[in-house]
Design a protein around this motif. Sequence first.
Motif, PDB file in Angstrom:
ATOM      1  N   LYS A 199       0.950  -1.364  -0.008  1.00 41.26           N
ATOM      2  CA  LYS A 199      -0.134   0.041  -0.031  1.00 41.26           C
ATOM      3  C   LYS A 199       0.760   1.009  -0.056  1.00 41.26           C
ATOM      4  O   LYS A 199       1.663   1.308   1.005  1.00 41.26           O
ATOM      5  N   ILE A 200       0.682   2.171  -0.894  1.00 41.47           N
ATOM      6  CA  ILE A 200       1.860   3.113  -1.312  1.00 41.47           C
ATOM      7  C   ILE A 200       0.888   4.632  -1.327  1.00 41.47           C
ATOM      8  O   ILE A 200       0.144   4.592  -2.061  1.00 41.47           O
ATOM      9  N   MET A 254       2.937  10.146   7.570  1.00 48.46           N
ATOM     10  CA  MET A 254       2.032   9.223   6.836  1.00 48.46           C
ATOM     11  C   MET A 254       2.703   7.595   6.628  1.00 48.46           C
ATOM     12  O   MET A 254       1.776   6.733   6.707  1.00 48.46           O
ATOM     13  N   SER A 255       3.998   7.552   6.569  1.00 47.44           N
ATOM     14  CA  SER A 255       4.469   6.581   6.400  1.00 47.44           C
ATOM     15  C   SER A 255       4.901   5.652   7.701  1.00 47.44           C
ATOM     16  O   SER A 255       4.744   4.734   7.730  1.00 47.44           O
ATOM     17  N   TRP A 275       5.053   2.478   2.219  1.00 43.97           N
ATOM     18  CA  TRP A 275       5.632   3.485   1.687  1.00 43.97           C
ATOM     19  C   TRP A 275       5.045   4.660   1.171  1.00 43.97           C
ATOM     20  O   TRP A 275       3.886   4.605   0.824  1.00 43.97           O
ATOM     21  N   VAL A 276       5.847   5.736   1.459  1.00 41.28           N
ATOM     22  CA  VAL A 276       5.277   7.079   0.864  1.00 41.28           C
ATOM     23  C   VAL A 276       6.417   7.315  -0.379  1.00 41.28           C
ATOM     24  O   VAL A 276       7.429   7.378  -0.273  1.00 41.28           O
ATOM     25  N   ILE A 310      11.448   3.975   3.686  1.00 41.81           N
ATOM     26  CA  ILE A 310      10.016   3.978   3.353  1.00 41.81           C
ATOM     27  C   ILE A 310       9.591   5.071   2.795  1.00 41.81           C
ATOM     28  O   ILE A 310       8.318   5.284   2.631  1.00 41.81           O
ATOM     29  N   ILE A 311      10.546   5.997   2.287  1.00 41.54           N
ATOM     30  CA  ILE A 311      10.045   7.136   1.505  1.00 41.54           C
ATOM     31  C   ILE A 311      10.935   7.124   0.236  1.00 41.54           C
ATOM     32  O   ILE A 311      12.197   6.952   0.392  1.00 41.54           O
ATOM     33  N   LYS A 312      10.312   7.532  -0.694  1.00 39.82           N
ATOM     34  CA  LYS A 312      11.102   7.391  -2.000  1.00 39.82           C
ATOM     35  C   LYS A 312      10.684   8.672  -2.938  1.00 39.82           C
ATOM     36  O   LYS A 312       9.437   8.881  -2.825  1.00 39.82           O
TER      37      LYS A 312
END
Length: 168
Positions: free
Chosen positions: A2-3, A24-25, A32-33, A68-70
């Motif tokens: 769930k992104i 949020m992440s 993931w965000v 977990i953030i991209k």
Amino acid sequence: MKIGLFFGSFNPVHVGHLIIANYMSTNTDLDWVWMVISPQNPLKKKSSLARDYDRLHLVRLAIGDNPIIKASDFEFSLDKPSYTIDTLTYMQEAYPQHEFVLIMGGDNLATLHKWKNYEAILKYYKIYVYRRPGFDLGELQNHKSVRLFDAPLMQISASYIRQQIKAG
């Protein structure tokens, strides 16, 4: 997975953006965000934006090694200006194994009814909204696809940063 898709010009990226992405992440059911750098928002002049790849580079630097953030340049290859529904459609085709959730501020929720095909966004995607002080969320705040969050916020904006740079 769930992104959460956190769209923005990020012109420039700042700590307020990172606080929201981190919140949020880590405080929702998102795995993931992705911070999606928009080459051209239909509501902004392209001439006011730094170059696309410069903004992407700065977002990557700001994220650092956060697992977990991209940073995403997905919209760079799409037609301009970028419309969220089109990007969501192309992303779902490119990554059918993922569930995508839209992340937005309460100021955007109040004007969502003006977006291209906003009904389809509400029908097919969840929207995670972080409240912003002084903004009425509008009538869509009670829609079944909308979830509200009280993410910590800073009184800072990209336009304020640009003004300060201009002023020296």
